[in-house]
Design an enzyme around this catalytic site. Structure first.
Site, mmCIF file in Angstrom:
data_model
loop_
_atom_site.group_PDB
_atom_site.id
_atom_site.type_symbol
_atom_site.label_atom_id
_atom_site.label_comp_id
_atom_site.label_asym_id
_atom_site.label_seq_id
_atom_site.Cartn_x
_atom_site.Cartn_y
_atom_site.Cartn_z
ATOM 1 N N SER A 164 29.658 12.947 -1.231
ATOM 2 C CA SER A 164 30.732 13.547 -0.434
ATOM 3 C C SER A 164 32.020 13.662 -1.236
ATOM 4 O O SER A 164 32.761 14.643 -1.099
ATOM 5 C CB SER A 164 30.963 12.733 0.847
ATOM 6 N N ASP A 175 32.941 6.333 0.962
ATOM 7 C CA ASP A 175 32.707 5.647 -0.296
ATOM 8 C C ASP A 175 32.784 6.660 -1.431
ATOM 9 O O ASP A 175 32.985 7.848 -1.217
ATOM 10 C CB ASP A 175 31.345 4.962 -0.286
ATOM 11 N N ASP A 177 30.502 7.898 -4.692
ATOM 12 C CA ASP A 177 29.307 7.866 -5.525
ATOM 13 C C ASP A 177 29.725 8.251 -6.930
ATOM 14 O O ASP A 177 30.115 9.401 -7.177
ATOM 15 C CB ASP A 177 28.254 8.844 -4.994
ATOM 16 N N ASP A 230 29.405 3.150 -5.229
ATOM 17 C CA ASP A 230 27.995 3.100 -5.620
ATOM 18 C C ASP A 230 27.911 3.609 -7.053
ATOM 19 O O ASP A 230 28.255 4.768 -7.320
ATOM 20 C CB ASP A 230 27.133 3.960 -4.702
ATOM 21 N N LYS A 291 28.354 17.945 9.182
ATOM 22 C CA LYS A 291 28.086 16.506 9.058
ATOM 23 C C LYS A 291 28.579 15.753 10.288
ATOM 24 O O LYS A 291 27.901 14.838 10.775
ATOM 25 C CB LYS A 291 28.735 15.952 7.790
ATOM 26 N N TYR A 300 21.510 12.372 11.739
ATOM 27 C CA TYR A 300 21.940 12.124 10.358
ATOM 28 C C TYR A 300 21.462 10.742 9.945
ATOM 29 O O TYR A 300 21.705 9.760 10.624
ATOM 30 C CB TYR A 300 23.461 12.208 10.247
#
Length: 586
Positions: A164, A175, A177, A230, A291, A300
């Site tokens: 995202s 978060d 990535d 992450d 989303k 989802y």
């Protein structure tokens, strides 16, 4: 695109239209204003008048896509339809679409889906600090490997973002990535999970470090200045990785191992999507919208048999490609119109300008969605018969709502109403997971969720249908750290489900291959009236990004926590894989 920019664009375009002085005919419910002699009859037997010379051109972003300008016929849309009489666009219809787009943009902003400039800067600073850390780390590794001094000086690694954040659809609670890419002499097992791990945990900004080594995409998960990160790793067969490394360049991709390839797939897919969509800002706005809809409607969560982020991103990009000039409101309408009538399992494949003589056909997925980059594999999917039916139902509901977008009383909030589980099912399978402490619970729930598809298939075998609600709850009557799920059943009164045999079967399944901490699991069947109050209805409000909430005994009863947008248990596999049970945790 910032909300203020959208407002400026709309007001500017409306100002231009207001000064075009175009005549138009307004066809309203209950009456037709006729200004010209030329008329046509639509499918409903209603006469419509147009300017001399024939019917008007099809307006850009027309809400009613069933209009055929060649046969002069279109499907009626009530209560209002506006057509231009002269050349060019119809200002009234255009202004209505602009207004609907602005209303939706404000709705999304009100839901906190657009990060503020301060949040943007905060995340950029975190990424910059991570890049500095991995640069020092790789030089230390080069020194420990006793490489020549000139190699040590030139040694470099980098950080690339995806998910995202990489697509620009994150919010203040999202978060990050972030993929760490290193050269050939830096290994995953020793240098990444040991050397870099030790450097990170020694930093005061880092907390809640957790290594996930047995996932399809191994990674470190931690918080950096309060932002969840992450961090997987990809090892390239080069001596040094430039900061702006081209991950599509065959030079950097030669002879890399399978784990590194899977780690790179998320970044490659993100960059491909942004290159292929005709308008990045509208793609981002539509993806935010879709989303939110998927999370509110309970469709989802890849581990529970629904859409993951990459699935929705490709579907949205597909609609944007086919409607390159449409505004946001028209894109939303076309999204639901496209996929409510899609003939599955026809795959969704983006146009990239490359002619491929052979297209791999995905036979294992009910909703095959192809990744937009070489080698054009299909997104990993856990969709089952039950979740496929739920997804189809939600597509149709979205279409029925948005086809009335021209109604004066239309409201976007109806599209995003939370799915009413307690009103839709009489019976629920209650899945209780608990452990002795929070760390063990995190590992235990993550492992159990990776095997949820097996449990879903078993329940479908016995009951024919099961709706796995992605929402996580905490049982306030159990003081041990716990997470509870309630899955809807179309339970037959004639048959009583043998929940103990289902529980035993699932216990055996999750025991296979589990090398981490074990917890407790209990399955039971409850009526809708037996659900706790916080599970009987959904407020639709956004929740914390925590995966559970463990409170001391003196605290008040726990509140529900939504799991459907939580990266803690998200399947990081971006490519196709064996969807049969069991699957790896990730």
């Amino acid at each position: 695109m910032e909300l203020v920019d959208i407002e400026k664009e709309i007001h500017q375009e409306c100002f231009v239209l207001d000064h075009q002085n175009q005549d138009f005919v307004c066809i309203e419910e209950g009456g037709i204003n006729k200004f010209q002699d030329l008329s046509i009859i639509d499918d409903y037997g209603i006469s419509h008048s147009f300017a001399p010379g024939g019917p008007p051109p099809l307006p850009i972003g027309l809400i009613n896509p069933n209009f055929d300008p060649y046969s002069n016929r279109f499907v009626q849309v009530n209560p209002i339809f506006v057509w231009p009489l002269g050349p060019g666009l119809n200002p009234v219809l255009f202004k209505m679409e602009l207004q609907r787009s602005l209303t939706l943009a404000k709705f999304l902003a009100g839901e906190g889906l657009i990060a503020s400039k301060e949040e943007e800067m905060r995340r950029r600073n975190v990424i910059d600090k991570l890049k500095q850390i991995v640069t020092k780390w790789i030089k230390r590794v080069a020194y420990q490997r006793q490489l020549p001094k000139n190699h040590i000086r030139s040694a470099s690694a980098t950080i690339l973002t995806y998910g995202s954040y990489g697509l620009g659809v994150h919010n203040s609670e999202s978060d990050i990535d972030a993929l760490c890419i290193g050269p050939s002499f830096a290994t995953l097992s020793e240098d990444f999970f040991i050397a870099l791990h030790d450097i990170l945990v020694s930093r005061p900004e880092v907390s809640d470090m957790h290594c996930i080594k047995d996932a399809k995409v191994p990674l470190m998960r931690f918080k950096f200045e309060g932002i969840l990160i992450d961090l997987p790793y990809a090892q390239l067969k080069v001596k040094s990785v430039p900061e702006d490394v081209d991950i599509f360049n065959p030079y950097f991709l030669r002879n890399i191992d399978e784990t590194s390839w899977k780690s790179l797939s998320g970044v490659r897919a993100n960059k491909s999507l942004l290159l292929l969509v005709p308008n990045v800002e509208r793609f981002q706005s539509l993806l935010r919208c879709v989303k939110l809809w998927a999370k509110r409607r309970g469709v989802y969560g890849n581990l529970l048999g629904y859409f993951g982020g990459i699935h929705l991103a490709v579907l949205v990009a597909f609609v944007c490609q086919r409607n390159s000039s449409a505004m946001l409101s028209a894109l939303v309408c076309n999204f639901y119109k496209t996929f409510t009538s899609w003939i599955w399992p026809t795959p969704v494949i983006l146009e990239d300008g490359i002619t491929r003589s052979f297209i791999q056909i995905e036979t294992r997925s009910l909703i095959p969605i192809q990744l937009p980059c070489n080698p054009y594999e299909y997104c990993h999917s856990n969709i089952t018969r039950s979740t496929f039916f739920r997804i189809q139902t939600e597509f149709h509901r979205g279409f029925m709502i948005t086809k009335n977008i021209l109604r004066t009383d239309f409201s976007w909030s109806l599209l995003f109403e939370p799915f009413p589980y307690s009103k839709s099912y009489w019976w629920f399978v209650k899945i209780s997971l608990s452990a002795s402490n929070g760390d063990d619970l995190r590992d235990w729930v993550g492992w159990a969720k990776s095997r949820f598809r097996c449990l879903l298939l078993k329940l479908e075998e016995l009951e024919g249908f099961c709706d796995p609600n992605p929402t996580e709850y905490v049982d306030a009557d159990v003081w041990e750290p716990n997470v509870v799920f309630y899955w809807g059943l179309q339970h037959s009164r004639r048959n009583k489900i043998d929940v103990k045999s289902v529980e035993e079967d699932f216990r055996n399944n999750i025991a296979s291959g589990n090398q981490g901490s074990s917890g407790r699991i209990e399955l039971s069947v409850v009526r809708a009236s037996q659900l706790p109050k916080n599970a009987q209805w959904n407020t639709g409000k956004r929740s914390s990004k925590q995966c559970w909430r463990v409170l001391p005994k003196e605290q008040p009863p726990r509140k529900q926590v939504y799991s459907d947008d939580m990266p803690q248990y998200e399947d990081k596999s971006e490519t196709s894989g064996d969807s049969d049970c069991p699957i790896s945790v990730g």
